[in-house]
Design an enzyme around this catalytic site. Structure first.
Site, PDB file in Angstrom:
ATOM      1  CE  LYS A   1      -4.249  -2.024   1.669  1.00 17.61           C
ATOM      2  NZ  LYS A   1      -3.866  -3.443   1.898  1.00 17.61           N
TER       3      LYS A   1
HETATM    4  C1  LIG Z   1      -4.499  -4.524   1.340  1.00 20.64           C
HETATM    5  C2  LIG Z   1      -3.768  -5.807   1.249  1.00 20.64           C
HETATM    6  C3  LIG Z   1      -4.171  -6.829   0.370  1.00 20.64           C
HETATM    7  C4  LIG Z   1      -5.415  -6.731  -0.494  1.00 20.64           C
HETATM    8  O1  LIG Z   1      -5.303  -5.786  -1.507  1.00 20.64           O
HETATM    9  P1  LIG Z   1      -6.625  -5.298  -2.301  1.00 20.64           P
HETATM   10  O2  LIG Z   1      -6.187  -4.157  -3.105  1.00 20.64           O
HETATM   11  O3  LIG Z   1      -7.614  -4.913  -1.235  1.00 20.64           O
HETATM   12  O4  LIG Z   1      -7.110  -6.448  -3.107  1.00 20.64           O
HETATM   13  C5  LIG Z   1      -3.405  -7.980   0.315  1.00 20.64           C
HETATM   14  N1  LIG Z   1      -2.320  -8.137   1.085  1.00 20.64           N
HETATM   15  C6  LIG Z   1      -1.907  -7.181   1.936  1.00 20.64           C
HETATM   16  C7  LIG Z   1      -0.709  -7.434   2.781  1.00 20.64           C
HETATM   17  C8  LIG Z   1      -2.609  -5.985   2.058  1.00 20.64           C
HETATM   18  O5  LIG Z   1      -2.202  -5.047   2.916  1.00 20.64           O
END
Ligand SMILES: *Cc1c(COP(=O)(O)O)cnc(C)c1O
Length: 485
Positions: free
Chosen positions: A120
């Site tokens: 993220k």
């Molecule tokens: C947010 C997140 C996901 C999921 O990603 P999306 O964009 O919601 O599909 C998967 N793994 C981790 C470690 C995350 O922080």
């Protein structure tokens, strides 16, 4: 570039018009009216660019209301070896998102080397820079209100900390995050970061955010907005690393590459879909879920059935523990050819019955032809995968990434190149790594002893009125009709 709502009943907006908003006013999600196309000659040129330069090229296609030189400056300031240098000691931080081959045809795109050790950071850091830029230009202020069960909240706080004109109010369920996640957020000492530990569950936190943002008068007076995964700028910034991963995995643009993506809210993999619409030679988009298999079920059966709280499992890949996928509506809008009436009908049915089924409709054929594949994994699968990847390639992966690698191995076709997106580093999920390997993962030096640092948070009851009062006080709202505490 014009942005339109998936439900077709909201005014068109520009990129900056939707930068700070969540849902469109008609309840839909904003999408570019049409996807920008990258011509073959451009794609050839993009192969030679640095990450920051590539990010500026991609963002310029979506954010045509931001002057090009400003975008370039923001991308150069964001995508630095320093910001993305918290990962493994043998990772090449200058690459920002380096690719590592785990086995023949199976690569790992390292997206979790940023400050909070999760993918993220790739988009959120740029969002922070964009916000500060716009607020500085307009002399404005903006308050981010969010709920987190871990990763999103810390990524937002590390992206916004110390930035002028911005405050972050992040609600988290008291006592329900890992010690590491808690320390990551609560040890921040920046004056513009406010952690609210809610006496309740993550769902309570989300309900409070909905209730506070649902009071439109308060929302406007307090200049409140969100940075959740439906934010278009985040999706756009995620498109960049699909291009980057493709270039790293290939020698020329005649090849195709498949991507395997551990998925929750469908934001990350949707960016891969957008990259393909732009002309990137993406093979398959392979979606991986954990036991919360809403999306895997959809791609296998055509039926999208959201889950209730009762049916949402707490798993060892907790960032994928979702009951519905908030970005999914964007994909469905593309599948139905942007027919807003069809989207409205499907979501009307979803609200009324908790599900819709595309099988009886011509749309199901289009889903099947859209290049998606899917699979899911269990806790036991994750442990086995973490172990075997460590044994075979010496790399320790986190439980979310393990969901992806498990599915990629299962579905890989002969000769297919699959790039697995690494969505977090193992240091964030020590307990599961210890369970799998018997030893704790190495922790990036910057995080040594983080649990011992002083922590700051404000405990609040699961009550929207209390949270409003807290916000009003901190923001300095006087005459909004919010009673004093
Ligand atoms: C947010 C997140 C996901 C999921 O990603 P999306 O964009 O919601 O599909 C998967 N793994 C981790 C470690 C995350 O922080």
């Amino acid at each position: 570039m014009k942005y339109v709502s998936s439900r077709g009943r909201a005014p068109e907006e520009s990129f900056l018009g939707i930068l700070r908003s969540g849902l469109a006013p008609d309840g839909g999600l904003y999408l570019p009216a049409r996807y920008p196309h990258v011509a073959a000659a451009e794609l050839a040129r993009w192969r030679l660019l640095s990450y920051a330069e590539l990010a500026a090229e991609v963002m310029a296609r979506f954010a045509d209301d931001v002057p090009r030189e400003d975008l370039e400056r923001l991308c150069q300031a964001t995508y630095t070896a320093q910001t993305y240098g918290y990962g493994r000691p043998d990772s090449d931080a200058a690459q920002i998102a380096p690719l590592r081959w785990l086995a023949d045809g199976l690569g790992l795109l390292e997206l979790s080397n940023g400050p909070t050790l999760a993918f993220k950071d790739m988009a959120m850091q740029l969002l922070g820079a964009l916000f500060e830029y716009i607020l500085g230009r307009d002399g404005a202020e903006f308050n981010i209100l969010g709920a987190t069960s871990g990763d999103t909240g810390s990524a937002a706080e590390y992206a916004m900390r110390g930035r002028r004109g911005l405050r972050v109010f992040m609600l988290s369920p008291q006592g329900r995050m890992s010690a590491f996640q808690r320390a990551q957020m609560y040890s921040l000492a920046d004056a513009n970061i406010f952690n609210l530990a809610v006496d309740g569950t993550f769902d309570d936190c989300q309900d409070i955010v909905k209730a506070v943002s649902g009071d439109l008068g308060f929302k406007a007076a307090a200049r409140i907005g969100t940075v959740n995964s439906i934010n278009w700028a985040r999706v756009a910034a995620q498109v960049v690393y699909y291009f980057r991963g493709y270039f790293a995995a290939t020698e020329n643009n005649a090849e195709t590459v498949s991507f395997c993506v551990p998925s929750g809210n469908f934001g990350n993999i949707f960016a891969g879909w957008v990259a393909r619409q732009m002309g990137l030679p993406v093979g398959r988009l392979i979606l991986a879920t954990n036991e919360n298999n809403v999306l895997d079920e959809f791609f296998r059966s055509g039926c999208y059935r959201v889950r209730g709280a009762q049916e949402t499992h707490s798993t060892s890949s907790p960032s994928m523990d979702i009951s519905k996928a908030s970005n999914f509506e964007r994909y469905v809008a593309d599948i139905v050819g942007r027919d807003a009436v069809a989207v409205r009908e499907l979501w009307w049915e979803l609200d009324a019955r908790g599900r819709f089924d595309l099988r009886p409709m011509p749309f199901w054929r289009r889903v099947q032809d859209s290049g998606f594949a899917s699979g899911h994994s269990t806790h036991a699968d994750r442990l086995v995968t973490i172990r075997s990847v460590q044994r075979d390639s010496g790399v320790v992966i986190d439980p979310h990434t393990a969901d992806g690698v498990k599915v990629a191995r299962e579905l890989r076709q002969p000769g297919e190149k699959i790039v697995c997106l690494e969505t977090a580093l193992p240091a964030k999920f020590e307990a599961t790594i210890v369970e799998a390997l018997g030893v704790a993962p190495t922790r990036p030096a910057a995080y040594a002893g983080i649990e011992e640092r002083p922590q700051r948070c404000h405990v609040v009851p699961a009550d929207a009125a209390c949270v409003k009062r807290y916000l009003a006080e901190r923001i300095g709202l006087a005459a909004t009709g919010v009673p004093a505490p």
